[in-house]
Design a protein around this motif. Sequence first.
Motif, mmCIF file in Angstrom:
data_model
loop_
_atom_site.group_PDB
_atom_site.id
_atom_site.type_symbol
_atom_site.label_atom_id
_atom_site.label_comp_id
_atom_site.label_asym_id
_atom_site.label_seq_id
_atom_site.Cartn_x
_atom_site.Cartn_y
_atom_site.Cartn_z
ATOM 1 N N GLU A 122 0.808 -1.217 0.000
ATOM 2 C CA GLU A 122 0.000 0.000 0.000
ATOM 3 C C GLU A 122 0.842 1.269 0.000
ATOM 4 O OE1 GLU A 122 -3.184 0.147 2.808
ATOM 5 O OE2 GLU A 122 -3.709 -1.945 2.456
ATOM 6 N N THR A 123 1.910 1.291 0.799
ATOM 7 C CA THR A 123 2.691 2.518 0.940
ATOM 8 C C THR A 123 3.979 2.520 0.120
ATOM 9 O OG1 THR A 123 3.987 1.698 2.822
ATOM 10 C CG2 THR A 123 1.868 2.782 3.323
ATOM 11 N N GLY A 124 4.438 1.340 -0.290
ATOM 12 C CA GLY A 124 5.701 1.239 -1.003
ATOM 13 C C GLY A 124 6.908 1.308 -0.080
ATOM 14 N N GLU A 125 6.676 1.384 1.226
ATOM 15 C CA GLU A 125 7.766 1.488 2.197
ATOM 16 C C GLU A 125 8.362 0.121 2.506
ATOM 17 O OE1 GLU A 125 7.343 3.752 5.836
ATOM 18 O OE2 GLU A 125 5.609 4.765 4.969
ATOM 19 N N ALA A 147 6.360 -10.797 17.820
ATOM 20 C CA ALA A 147 6.859 -10.382 16.503
ATOM 21 C C ALA A 147 6.526 -8.925 16.253
ATOM 22 C CB ALA A 147 6.239 -11.253 15.411
ATOM 23 N N ALA A 148 7.358 -8.297 15.431
ATOM 24 C CA ALA A 148 7.140 -6.893 15.079
ATOM 25 C C ALA A 148 7.531 -6.650 13.628
ATOM 26 C CB ALA A 148 7.960 -5.985 15.987
ATOM 27 N N ASN A 149 6.677 -5.905 12.936
ATOM 28 C CA ASN A 149 7.019 -5.362 11.619
ATOM 29 C C ASN A 149 7.515 -3.954 11.889
ATOM 30 O OD1 ASN A 149 5.627 -7.616 10.840
ATOM 31 N ND2 ASN A 149 4.281 -6.574 9.401
ATOM 32 N N PHE A 150 8.697 -3.631 11.390
ATOM 33 C CA PHE A 150 9.196 -2.280 11.599
ATOM 34 C C PHE A 150 9.655 -1.667 10.281
ATOM 35 C CE2 PHE A 150 12.775 -5.065 12.307
ATOM 36 C CZ PHE A 150 13.823 -4.440 11.657
ATOM 37 N N ARG A 151 9.438 -0.372 10.192
ATOM 38 C CA ARG A 151 9.722 0.385 8.970
ATOM 39 C C ARG A 151 11.199 0.757 8.866
ATOM 40 N NH1 ARG A 151 5.409 3.105 11.509
ATOM 41 N NH2 ARG A 151 3.431 2.742 10.497
ATOM 42 N N PHE A 152 11.636 0.958 7.641
ATOM 43 C CA PHE A 152 12.993 1.422 7.383
ATOM 44 C C PHE A 152 13.044 2.926 7.155
ATOM 45 C CE2 PHE A 152 14.372 -2.827 7.342
ATOM 46 C CZ PHE A 152 15.747 -2.808 7.368
ATOM 47 N N ARG A 153 11.939 3.607 7.370
ATOM 48 C CA ARG A 153 11.895 5.062 7.150
ATOM 49 C C ARG A 153 13.002 5.821 7.890
ATOM 50 N NH1 ARG A 153 6.362 7.631 8.407
ATOM 51 N NH2 ARG A 153 5.776 6.221 6.754
ATOM 52 N N PRO A 183 18.656 8.901 -0.084
ATOM 53 C CA PRO A 183 18.345 10.273 0.312
ATOM 54 C C PRO A 183 17.133 10.852 -0.424
ATOM 55 C CG PRO A 183 20.438 10.190 -0.866
ATOM 56 C CD PRO A 183 19.992 8.783 -0.635
ATOM 57 N N ASN A 184 16.831 10.319 -1.597
ATOM 58 C CA ASN A 184 15.640 10.735 -2.346
ATOM 59 C C ASN A 184 14.561 9.681 -2.087
ATOM 60 O OD1 ASN A 184 13.627 11.280 -4.188
ATOM 61 N ND2 ASN A 184 15.012 11.610 -5.896
ATOM 62 N N ARG A 185 13.601 10.004 -1.250
ATOM 63 C CA ARG A 185 12.592 9.028 -0.821
ATOM 64 C C ARG A 185 11.791 8.449 -1.977
ATOM 65 N NH1 ARG A 185 10.668 11.305 5.009
ATOM 66 N NH2 ARG A 185 12.767 11.778 5.689
ATOM 67 N N SER A 186 11.622 9.220 -3.039
ATOM 68 C CA SER A 186 10.834 8.723 -4.166
ATOM 69 C C SER A 186 11.517 7.525 -4.825
ATOM 70 C CB SER A 186 10.591 9.832 -5.196
ATOM 71 O OG SER A 186 11.808 10.236 -5.796
ATOM 72 N N VAL A 187 12.846 7.443 -4.752
ATOM 73 C CA VAL A 187 13.562 6.286 -5.298
ATOM 74 C C VAL A 187 13.154 5.027 -4.542
ATOM 75 C CG1 VAL A 187 15.848 5.240 -5.620
ATOM 76 C CG2 VAL A 187 15.505 7.658 -6.135
ATOM 77 N N VAL A 188 13.054 5.115 -3.226
ATOM 78 C CA VAL A 188 12.656 3.974 -2.407
ATOM 79 C C VAL A 188 11.211 3.593 -2.724
ATOM 80 C CG1 VAL A 188 12.307 3.093 -0.067
ATOM 81 C CG2 VAL A 188 14.236 4.621 -0.561
ATOM 82 N N LEU A 189 10.340 4.575 -2.776
ATOM 83 C CA LEU A 189 8.928 4.307 -2.976
ATOM 84 C C LEU A 189 8.609 3.758 -4.373
ATOM 85 C CD1 LEU A 189 7.463 7.372 -1.064
ATOM 86 C CD2 LEU A 189 7.657 5.009 -0.264
ATOM 87 N N GLN A 190 9.507 3.998 -5.316
ATOM 88 C CA GLN A 190 9.315 3.447 -6.667
ATOM 89 C C GLN A 190 9.683 1.971 -6.731
ATOM 90 O OE1 GLN A 190 11.675 5.852 -9.274
ATOM 91 N NE2 GLN A 190 10.431 7.664 -8.971
ATOM 92 N N GLY A 191 10.365 1.491 -5.703
ATOM 93 C CA GLY A 191 10.752 0.089 -5.666
ATOM 94 C C GLY A 191 11.965 -0.171 -6.543
#
Length: 191
Positions: A122-125, A147-153, A183-191
């Motif tokens: 859903e978020t691409g994160e 258990a825990a799901n944790f973000r890499f943000r 450093p450019n978050r859009s690169v991460v969110l694009q997968g």
Amino acid sequence: RTFNVERQQAITLQEEIVRRVATQVETYIFAREEDLRLLLEVQGLPDLEVDQQKALLRSLSNNQDVYSELILMDNQGQTIVFESPVLLSVTGEAQSYAETAIFSIPRGSGETYYSSVQIDEETGEPFMIIAIPFYDLQTGNFDGVLAANFRFRPMWTLMEELKSEIKGFVYVVDNNGRVVAHPNRSVVLQG
């Protein structure tokens, strides 16, 4: 000769940056494991009433913008408590994790389970799962898994900070070559 010296200095600097980033990523992951161990061993999570368990898990997820899910499972892999700041759990619906890696690996090995980096559809994160087995202190019998799901943000912020320190930029990829911190978050969110 000057070219070779400068080339070697550049390589040495890159290696130093890579070691620093690797150490910080590792520290971030182990800090998540430590959060869970503190709940289990210091706070006594397994021995509390369900309402107290929910409150402790909610407190952890609310105090840090890191966790997307926290799951306390019994010794059969059934959900005791599910806490998520982003997902709603239907009351009375106990999901079974018995056939999943997050339950079966910690149960079978007695070791902490670390998933590969995954991408939230859903978020691409990017996120990762840690699952820790726990045992009955009196009998020593396997008692369940936390258990825990944790973000890499938070890693994105690290990449941004490094960009200001060096010429160029640093990014982190998982074992499948997907960018999980940049450093450019859009690169991460694009997968």
